[in-house]
Design an enzyme around this catalytic site. Structure first.
Site, PDB file in Angstrom:
ATOM      1  N   HIS A 109       1.671   3.946  -3.144  1.00  0.00           N
ATOM      2  CA  HIS A 109       2.232   6.061  -3.118  1.00  0.00           C
ATOM      3  C   HIS A 109       3.363   6.380  -3.041  1.00  0.00           C
ATOM      4  CE1 HIS A 109      -1.832   6.466  -0.510  1.00  0.00           C
ATOM      5  NE2 HIS A 109      -1.083   6.035   0.299  1.00  0.00           N
ATOM      6  N   HIS A 145       0.965  -1.291  -0.424  1.00  0.00           N
ATOM      7  CA  HIS A 145      -0.097  -0.014  -0.101  1.00  0.00           C
ATOM      8  C   HIS A 145       0.877   0.961  -0.101  1.00  0.00           C
ATOM      9  CE1 HIS A 145      -3.144   2.588   2.073  1.00  0.00           C
ATOM     10  NE2 HIS A 145      -2.615   3.210   2.238  1.00  0.00           N
ATOM     11  N   GLU A 146       1.364   1.226   0.995  1.00  0.00           N
ATOM     12  CA  GLU A 146       2.737   2.558   1.150  1.00  0.00           C
ATOM     13  C   GLU A 146       3.544   2.716  -0.086  1.00  0.00           C
ATOM     14  OE1 GLU A 146       2.444   4.893   3.686  1.00  0.00           O
ATOM     15  OE2 GLU A 146       1.242   3.580   3.390  1.00  0.00           O
TER      16      GLU A 146
END
Ligand SMILES: [Zn+2]
Length: 372
Positions: free
Chosen positions: A71, A67-68
């Site tokens: 980004h 997820h990170e």
């Protein structure tokens, strides 16, 4: 400064874990092995719960990392510099160089995180369906990860800054108002309202006898509230510092000493008598370096008479100098990267002034107190 360790580097981005991560990793593994899997699959042998719990917990943190990373990679493809990702108690924090420069950029960088969690949830859903009746432990792990990634996507889409959903809201408000400070305020207030609702709901759960569920909900609310307040202050500070230049902040009445005086003289004539802590050191009228109280402390008392200031100063070429036109954020970045408390302001090889950390903090306090 918190402790964090580098575990590996991927796509040139350093992946770090915060010390609190070890604790939460242990807790999650324990909760899965002792409670979640035994309650869902009571017939497994004991040691299998621990193995399955450990694998599920590792995959959960891989999901948070993915997820990170999404980004970060999207931020990088939009021209932002990403240095590292640190995994914390709740998810992770990507260290992206700047606040996104446009609403469109912020919108897309924020939105891809929850989208990646949704995609991961869908993938594990597929594995769960495919493995049902074939391999129960794998199906069980996949089912858990499908659910938890779905929850992660939903949680992150809560429209309260600085959660991803809050950033999406800020991007929309920013586009609409054209003012990032106002947009951040709107998104931060939304976050605080949601946080209070969660705390209120948590307390009502506790009163109805669901102590741990209630406590958990209230804690998440408290976490969102403090993050929203901090996130707003941080943005306000960055925006305020953007408007100020080194030449407006600098102190022009700084003390200058000659490099040839001894450390003993420096202590007696300046530090003890006048309570001065940092000095510009010159040689023949030209800037040679800077010396601080910290440098003085490294010299043992019996060596102070024979040691010259020029021997302990930070030489000019290692100084993080700024130009008079440098803005507040650039000065703050210099202070942070060099772990120093003041920077000289230099123009044409001449020192025009000295900016101390305290000058910047005073400036921020004054501006925020006056609301300008
Ligand atoms: Zn995110």
């Amino acid at each position: 400064m918190r402790t964090s360790w580098r575990i590996f580097t991927i796509f040139g981005i350093e992946i770090r874990i915060d010390s609190s991560w070890i604790l939460i990793f242990g807790l999650v593994t324990w909760a899965l092995a002792r409670h979640y899997f035994p309650s869902q699959y009571p017939h497994w042998p004991q040691e299998q719960y621990w193995l399955v719990g450990l694998i599920a917990s590792l995959l959960l943190f891989s999901s948070v990392l993915a997820h990170e990373l999404t980004h970060s990679l999207v931020a990088r493809s939009r021209g932002e510099e990403v240095r590292s990702i640190t995994l914390f108690l709740f998810g992770g924090v990507a260290e992206i160089s700047e606040e996104p420069g446009t609403p469109a950029k912020e919108f897309i960088i924020a939105l891809v995180g929850p989208l990646s969690s949704l995609v991961i949830a869908a993938l594990f859903f597929g594995v769960w369906q495919g493995m049902q009746g074939i391999n129960e432990p794998i199906a069980a792990i996949a089912r858990y990860l499908s659910i938890i990634n779905g929850i992660l996507a939903l949680f992150n889409m809560i429209p309260g800054f600085p959660l991803d959903g809050g950033r999406v809201l800020r991007a929309i408000a920013w586009k609409w108002t054209g003012d990032i400070k106002r947009a951040t305020r709107i998104a931060s207030v939304a976050g605080q309202v949601i946080a209070f609702l969660l705390i209120f709901f948590g307390i009502s759960q506790i009163l109805r006898g669901f102590f741990f569920d209630g406590l958990w909900t209230a804690l998440i609310g408290w976490f969102i509230h403090s993050a929203a307040v901090r996130g707003y202050r941080h943005t306000l500070m960055k925006e305020t510092l953007k408007d100020v230049r080194a030449k407006d902040l600098m102190d022009t009445a700084f003390k200058t000493i000659d490099g040839s005086i001894s450390v003993q003289e420096l202590i007696e004539d300046h530090i003890l008598q006048k309570k001065e802590r940092s000095f510009l050191v010159t040689e023949a009228g030209e800037l040679a370096g800077i010396v601080c109280l910290e440098d003085v402390k490294t010299v043992p008392p019996d060596k102070r008479q024979d040691t010259k200031v020029r021997d302990i100063m930070t030489p000019k070429d290692q100084l993080a100098a700024v130009s008079p036109e440098a803005d507040g954020n650039q000065i703050l970045a210099k202070l942070a990267s060099g772990k120093i408390h003041q920077v000289p302001v230099i123009e044409g090889g001449k020192i025009k002034g000295l900016v101390c950390r305290a000058d910047i903090l005073d400036f921020i306090h004054l501006r925020t107190d006056l609301g300008v």
